[in-house]
Design an enzyme around this catalytic site. Structure first.
Site, PDB file in Angstrom:
ATOM      1  N   LYS A 127       0.830  -1.206   0.000  1.00 28.00           N
ATOM      2  CA  LYS A 127       0.000   0.000   0.000  1.00 28.00           C
ATOM      3  C   LYS A 127       0.865   1.258   0.000  1.00 28.00           C
ATOM      4  O   LYS A 127       0.457   2.306  -0.518  1.00 28.00           O
ATOM      5  CB  LYS A 127      -0.961   0.005   1.190  1.00 28.00           C
ATOM      6  CG  LYS A 127      -1.926  -1.159   1.196  1.00 28.00           C
ATOM      7  CD  LYS A 127      -2.586  -1.356  -0.144  1.00 28.00           C
ATOM      8  CE  LYS A 127      -3.182  -2.736  -0.304  1.00 28.00           C
ATOM      9  NZ  LYS A 127      -2.224  -3.809  -0.501  1.00 28.00           N
ATOM     10  N   THR A 222      -0.027 -19.754  10.989  1.00 31.14           N
ATOM     11  CA  THR A 222       1.292 -19.662  10.352  1.00 31.14           C
ATOM     12  C   THR A 222       1.285 -19.018   8.969  1.00 31.14           C
ATOM     13  O   THR A 222       2.350 -18.819   8.375  1.00 31.14           O
ATOM     14  CB  THR A 222       1.927 -21.059  10.264  1.00 31.14           C
ATOM     15  OG1 THR A 222       0.949 -21.987   9.747  1.00 31.14           O
ATOM     16  CG2 THR A 222       2.372 -21.537  11.635  1.00 31.14           C
ATOM     17  N   GLY A 355      -0.440 -16.514  -6.818  1.00 29.49           N
ATOM     18  CA  GLY A 355      -1.131 -16.867  -5.582  1.00 29.49           C
ATOM     19  C   GLY A 355      -0.171 -17.238  -4.473  1.00 29.49           C
ATOM     20  O   GLY A 355       1.052 -17.081  -4.592  1.00 29.49           O
ATOM     21  N   ALA A 409      -5.781 -10.983   5.212  1.00 28.81           N
ATOM     22  CA  ALA A 409      -5.278 -10.701   6.560  1.00 28.81           C
ATOM     23  C   ALA A 409      -6.419 -10.419   7.532  1.00 28.81           C
ATOM     24  O   ALA A 409      -6.423 -10.914   8.664  1.00 28.81           O
ATOM     25  CB  ALA A 409      -4.306  -9.519   6.522  1.00 28.81           C
ATOM     26  N   HIS A 537     -24.202  14.566   2.222  1.00 31.52           N
ATOM     27  CA  HIS A 537     -24.071  15.052   0.843  1.00 31.52           C
ATOM     28  C   HIS A 537     -23.175  16.302   0.824  1.00 31.52           C
ATOM     29  O   HIS A 537     -23.303  17.177   1.684  1.00 31.52           O
ATOM     30  CB  HIS A 537     -25.448  15.423   0.287  1.00 31.52           C
ATOM     31  CG  HIS A 537     -25.390  16.067  -1.065  1.00 31.52           C
ATOM     32  ND1 HIS A 537     -25.151  15.344  -2.222  1.00 31.52           N
ATOM     33  CD2 HIS A 537     -25.508  17.374  -1.442  1.00 31.52           C
ATOM     34  CE1 HIS A 537     -25.144  16.183  -3.247  1.00 31.52           C
ATOM     35  NE2 HIS A 537     -25.349  17.418  -2.808  1.00 31.52           N
TER      36      HIS A 537
END
EC number: 1.8.1.4
Length: 568
Positions: A127, A222, A355, A409, A537
């Site tokens: 990030k 883990t 992945g 996470a 708004h």
């Protein structure tokens, strides 16, 4: 240290809107969908409620609450600890803090560094890089700047400075995680942990004697490691995983990214903003598998087509050889279905974003007859570990990436809190369909619940109808003020009862907007109730507000009470 809190009510009745009546189950107050709790950022609770008394004097109520300094509790007499957690990532951290809050004597074992993948090699540093890419992308967009009446000279960046920003953020969060657990008295045990037998754990460092401890309950947390398919040689320099990419040791002119899911998409955003050309290699027939197809189509038009990105779909990278001796990285592509050779690419670098794989080797699972499934530890809906005979292993739980239910996470943290609720006497089952996910590209993608194809498949099996509601960011005042009108919000729901099945958002701050929908799913709130909620708004939240208002629910659908009146 004692303190007293007094609250006075002079009215004869109380109106409690949409709250459970006293004694009814409620969501644990410490559950945080973001994964990192407030203690992570240096805010530590110093007191916990130890007693509460009520005094009724006529029509006046006095509520007194006494508080005491919180700390790690005393363990059960026959165990060293009430709870031992193997793994100090976000999941383990969330479980440890909630356990202390519940009065459990708690220890957490970490063989690497506190914070796990998320803090050190995942969510947090990525990030930081994406924050940089977002600024760069905006500054480089001359048309966007001119629309605001702004003139900006050519934007540049310092690669090492960008890398330092990511590393410094990870270090700060890691230190805060450690300090938050120490402040609450959690015992942090250094070394690799494994299960010796029922309610027994060993831990230690290589070359040193093992330590053996007992615990009433054990949680395995883990996590996972990057998955690298066969035939791919990773050298950490020119053929890298996300672990290496976060260090940003170089910005290659041309990089191939194998996999176009969350990880691949986010890094394509970073690299293209910093000047790289990107080639996606995707095994499936379309980019961005796993996202709702309509969102994927729009996201491809905005995030991929206008940028320096090309792609190959329906192919495997059967072999990748790192650059050496003046030769580029070599990538051999084969057809995903026929396995016939398709093409060979020569690039400056390759990022493997295929992945993650569970980190479950060496945990001593054989000692308790637990057999992994593709590396994942099998668990039931309460995160209780299941052995090779299909029976529950007493007092043993597994949370987070290691169980494979939802590799996020914040899902690990929520699972850990759920387990602590159970071991302290309150049954709790986490609704995984209510857990949101986000991809932090520019613009962002977020989602919760089912995709449209998943919802329609479920509807066909269970015999109900599915409806779709959509709203555009182009109709939102705040988005237009930001000159960021590109985006779509989509809701899949049941028109017969107003149940929200899934929400998908692509647009400015989509990752922040998804939580109203996720909380609605978690709490079982129906569309016919939430559509009356009021939104400020002009804000981006009105995108979601309009989404709820656009839904058409049958008039016969029941509604939940707006308030409960309690007479005193």
């Amino acid at each position: 240290m004692q303190s007293t809190l007094s609250l006075s009510f002079s009215q004869a009745s109380l109106v409690i809107p949409n709250r459970p009546i006293c004694g009814a189950p409620s969501t644990p107050r410490s559950l945080r969908f973001c994964g990192l709790r407030r203690e992570t950022f240096g805010f530590y609770p110093t007191k916990k409620l130890t007693s509460c008394r009520f005094q009724i004097q006529g029509r006046r109520i006095e509520v007194s609450a006494s508080s005491a300094v919180a700390g790690n509790g005393a363990p059960s007499k026959s165990f060293d600890y009430d709870l031992v957690i193997i793994g100090a990532g976000v999941g383990g951290h969330g479980a440890a803090l909630h356990a202390v809050e519940k009065g459990l004597k708690t220890a957490i074992i970490e063989g690497d560094v506190v914070g796990g993948t998320c803090v050190n090699r995942g969510c947090v540093p990525s990030k930081a890089l994406l924050a940089v890419s977002g600024r760069m992308r905006e500054l480089q967009n001359e048309h966007h700047m001119k629309a605001f009446g702004l003139q900006v000279s050519a934007a540049g960046y310092d690669r090492q400075g960008v890398a330092d920003h990511a590393n410094n953020l990870a270090t700060k969060i890691r230190n805060n995680l450690t300090n938050s657990m120490k402040a609450l008295g959690v015992d942090i045990l250094a070394g690799f942990g494994s299960v010796l037998g029922p309610q027994k754990v060993k831990y230690g460092k290589v070359g040193f004697p093992d330590n053996i401890i007992t615990a009433k309950d054990i949680i395995i947390a883990t996590g996972s490691v990057p998955f690298v398919p066969k035939g791919i040689e990773v050298d950490g320099k020119t053929v890298i995983t996300s672990d290496h990419a976060l260090k940003l040791e170089s910005v290659p002119d041309w990089i191939a990214i194998v996999g176009s899911g969350y990880i691949g998409l986010e890094f394509s955003d970073v690299y293209t903003a910093l000047g790289s050309e990107v080639t996606f290699i995707e095994a499936l027939d379309q980019l961005m598998p796993g996202f709702d197809p309509e969102i994927s189509k729009l996201a491809q038009r905005v995030l991929i087509n206008p940028r320096k990105i090309d792609y190959h779909t329906g192919v495997f990278a059967s072999k990748i050889t790192p650059a050496k001796d003046g030769r580029p990285v070599m990538i051999e592509l084969i057809d995903a279905k026929t396995k016939e050779p398709k093409d060979t690419l020569e690039v400056d670098a390759a990022l493997i974003a295929t992945g993650r794989a569970p980190f479950t080797n060496g945990l001593g699972l054989e000692n308790i007859n637990v057999v992994t499934q593709r590396g994942f530890i099998p668990v039931d809906e309460r995160m209780r570990v299941i052995d090779g005979n299909g029976k529950l292993v007493p007092n043993l739980y597994c949370i987070g990436d290691a169980n494979g239910k939802l590799m996020l996470a914040h899902a690990a943290s929520a699972q850990g809190i759920s387990v602590v609720e159970q071991v302290t006497g309150r049954d709790h089952v986490l609704n995984h369909l209510s857990i949101p996910a986000a991809c932090f590209t520019h613009p962002e993608i977020s989602m919760v619940g089912l995709t449209e194809p998943q919802a329609r498949e479920k509807a066909e099996k269970e015999g109900f109808k599915v409806s779709i509601a959509k709203t555009s960011f182009k109709a939102n005042t705040k988005a237009l003020a930001e000159n960021e009108g590109e985006g779509l919000a989509k809701m899949i729901y049941r028109p017969d009862n107003g149940e929200i099945l899934g929400v998908h958002i692509f647009g400015l701050h989509a990752a922040d907007l998804i939580h109203e929908a996720s909380n609605a799913i978690a709490l079982g709130t129906r569309i016919q109730d939430i559509k009356f909620a009021v939104h400020a708004h002009p804000t981006l939240s009105e995108v979601v507000d309009e989404l709820f208002k656009a839904a058409k629910v049958e008039s016969s659908a029941s509604t939940t009470p707006q308030s409960v009146k309690v007479a005193i």
